[in-house]
Structures are given as structure tokens and as C-alpha cells.
Write a protein that holds these residues in place. Structure first.
Motif, PDB file in Angstrom:
ATOM      1  N   PRO A   1       0.799  -1.235   0.000  1.00  0.00           N
ATOM      2  CA  PRO A   1       0.000   0.000   0.000  1.00  0.00           C
ATOM      3  C   PRO A   1       0.827   1.277   0.000  1.00  0.00           C
ATOM      4  CG  PRO A   1      -0.134  -1.107   2.126  1.00  0.00           C
ATOM      5  CD  PRO A   1       0.589  -2.036   1.214  1.00  0.00           C
ATOM      6  N   ILE A   2       2.128   1.174   0.252  1.00  0.00           N
ATOM      7  CA  ILE A   2       2.973   2.369   0.200  1.00  0.00           C
ATOM      8  C   ILE A   2       3.327   2.710  -1.243  1.00  0.00           C
ATOM      9  CG2 ILE A   2       5.153   3.421   1.000  1.00  0.00           C
ATOM     10  CD1 ILE A   2       3.693   2.544   3.435  1.00  0.00           C
ATOM     11  N   GLN A   3       3.679   1.690  -2.027  1.00  0.00           N
ATOM     12  CA  GLN A   3       4.239   1.931  -3.361  1.00  0.00           C
ATOM     13  C   GLN A   3       3.248   1.772  -4.507  1.00  0.00           C
ATOM     14  OE1 GLN A   3       7.590  -0.951  -2.527  1.00  0.00           O
ATOM     15  NE2 GLN A   3       8.722   0.597  -3.659  1.00  0.00           N
ATOM     16  N   CYS A   4       2.039   1.303  -4.228  1.00  0.00           N
ATOM     17  CA  CYS A   4       1.091   1.014  -5.308  1.00  0.00           C
ATOM     18  C   CYS A   4      -0.290   1.549  -4.942  1.00  0.00           C
ATOM     19  CB  CYS A   4       1.038  -0.496  -5.544  1.00  0.00           C
ATOM     20  SG  CYS A   4      -0.162  -0.996  -6.796  1.00  0.00           S
ATOM     21  N   GLY A   5      -1.026   2.009  -5.954  1.00  0.00           N
ATOM     22  CA  GLY A   5      -2.343   2.601  -5.711  1.00  0.00           C
ATOM     23  C   GLY A   5      -3.470   1.601  -5.620  1.00  0.00           C
ATOM     24  N   ASN A   6      -3.203   0.333  -5.924  1.00  0.00           N
ATOM     25  CA  ASN A   6      -4.228  -0.706  -5.796  1.00  0.00           C
ATOM     26  C   ASN A   6      -3.518  -2.054  -5.674  1.00  0.00           C
ATOM     27  OD1 ASN A   6      -6.584  -2.158  -5.755  1.00  0.00           O
ATOM     28  ND2 ASN A   6      -7.440  -1.257  -7.629  1.00  0.00           N
TER      29      ASN A   6
END
Ligand SMILES: [Zn+2]
Length: 156
Positions: free
Chosen positions: A123-128
Motif C-alpha cells: 500500500p505504500i508503493q502502489c495505488g491498488n
């Protein structure tokens, strides 16, 4: 820029009924005011209006290809999935020929098939980060490697 001074959306000028996927197309070469060149490529995986990549699969392919392609060439600005989910746009500095891009994509797809994990799935590096499928990404990579990219993809 067109004669009205508005930027034309290049892909809207492509007749999507007259192409045969998969293919790689150099779509636009931009010349900047400071002398820089930026080029956009259409990396098409599936036949427009006939087949599409599932969201989870194209998302995973994006993470993997964005990583692997940078191992084989410098100057990549961006790799983004198309909204129609039939392929990707690649934007790079300069204007490498399409054969070079093709060899980089093919090597990267080979790496996709050998992948055990997907980078930046959190959840830090990706929007989904829940929307991923390595299995689908591998199957899409394999399908394109099996068929190859069409050099004569414009149907006349
Ligand atoms: Zn993501």
C-alpha cells in the motif's frame, strides 16, 4: 500541434479496425523547445475491440515491465497501461528505432515469465496493491512471445 494550436491526441487518429495485434508502433516524436526529443510508442498486446487484458494482469505486467525494461535500456520516462486495456504506452528520451524497443520488450517479457514475485506490491508503493495477478501477467507475456509482434500490422 494542429493548425488550431491544440495538441491532437495521436491515438485518436489511428484506425483501430485496420491493425493486427500484437504490434509495436512508434506513434509520436516530440521535439522540445530546448532541442530535446521525446518519443511515444504503442505496445499493443491484444486486438482492439476484440480482446482485452484483465485489470489484475495488465497491472502486474506494468510493475514487472517497468522494472525489467530499465535493465535493458536507458532513457525510459514512462510505461503506462492504456485505458482500453489492450496494451501500453512507452515514453522515452530520444527516438530509438522500433526494432530496438521490440528487442527490449521481448527480453522483458521473457523475464516476466521467469518472475517469482512482483515489485512494489504494497500500500505504500502502489495505488491498488490487491489488484495483481502474476499468473495472468505470465500468460499475457507468453501469448505475445508465442505469436511475436507483427511487423506488417496495418491492414490495407
Ligand atoms: Zn501498482
Amino acid at each position: 500541434m494542429n493548425e488550431n494550436g491544440k495538441e491532437l491526441v495521436e491515438s485518436f487518429t489511428l484506425d483501430h479496425t485496420k491493425v493486427k495485434a500484437p504490434f509495436i508502433r512508434k506513434c509520436t516524436v516530440y521535439q522540445g523547445d530546448m532541442g530535446d526529443t521525446v518519443t511515444k510508442y504503442d505496445i499493443r498486446f491484444t486486438q482492439p475491440n476484440e480482446a482485452e487484458l484483465e485489470s489484475a494482469g495488465i497491472h502486474t505486467l506494468e510493475h514487472l515491465m517497468a522494472t525489467y525494461m530499465r535493465n535493458y535500456m536507458d532513457g525510459i520516462i514512462d510505461l503506462s497501461p492504456m485505458g482500453c486495456r489492450t496494451g501500453f504506452y512507452l515514453t522515452v528520451w530520444g527516438s530509438p528505432d522500433t526494432d530496438h524497443i521490440k528487442s527490449v520488450v521481448i527480453k522483458s517479457l521473457g523475464d516476466v515469465i521467469n518472475s517469482d514475485e512482483v515489485p512494489a506490491v504494497n500500500p505504500i508503493q502502489c495505488g491498488n496493491y490487491r489488484l495483481h495477478s502474476l499468473e495472468l501477467a505470465k500468460s499475457y507475456a507468453q501469448a505475445v512471445l508465442d505469436s511475436g509482434f507483427n511487423d506488417d500490422f496495418i491492414i490495407r
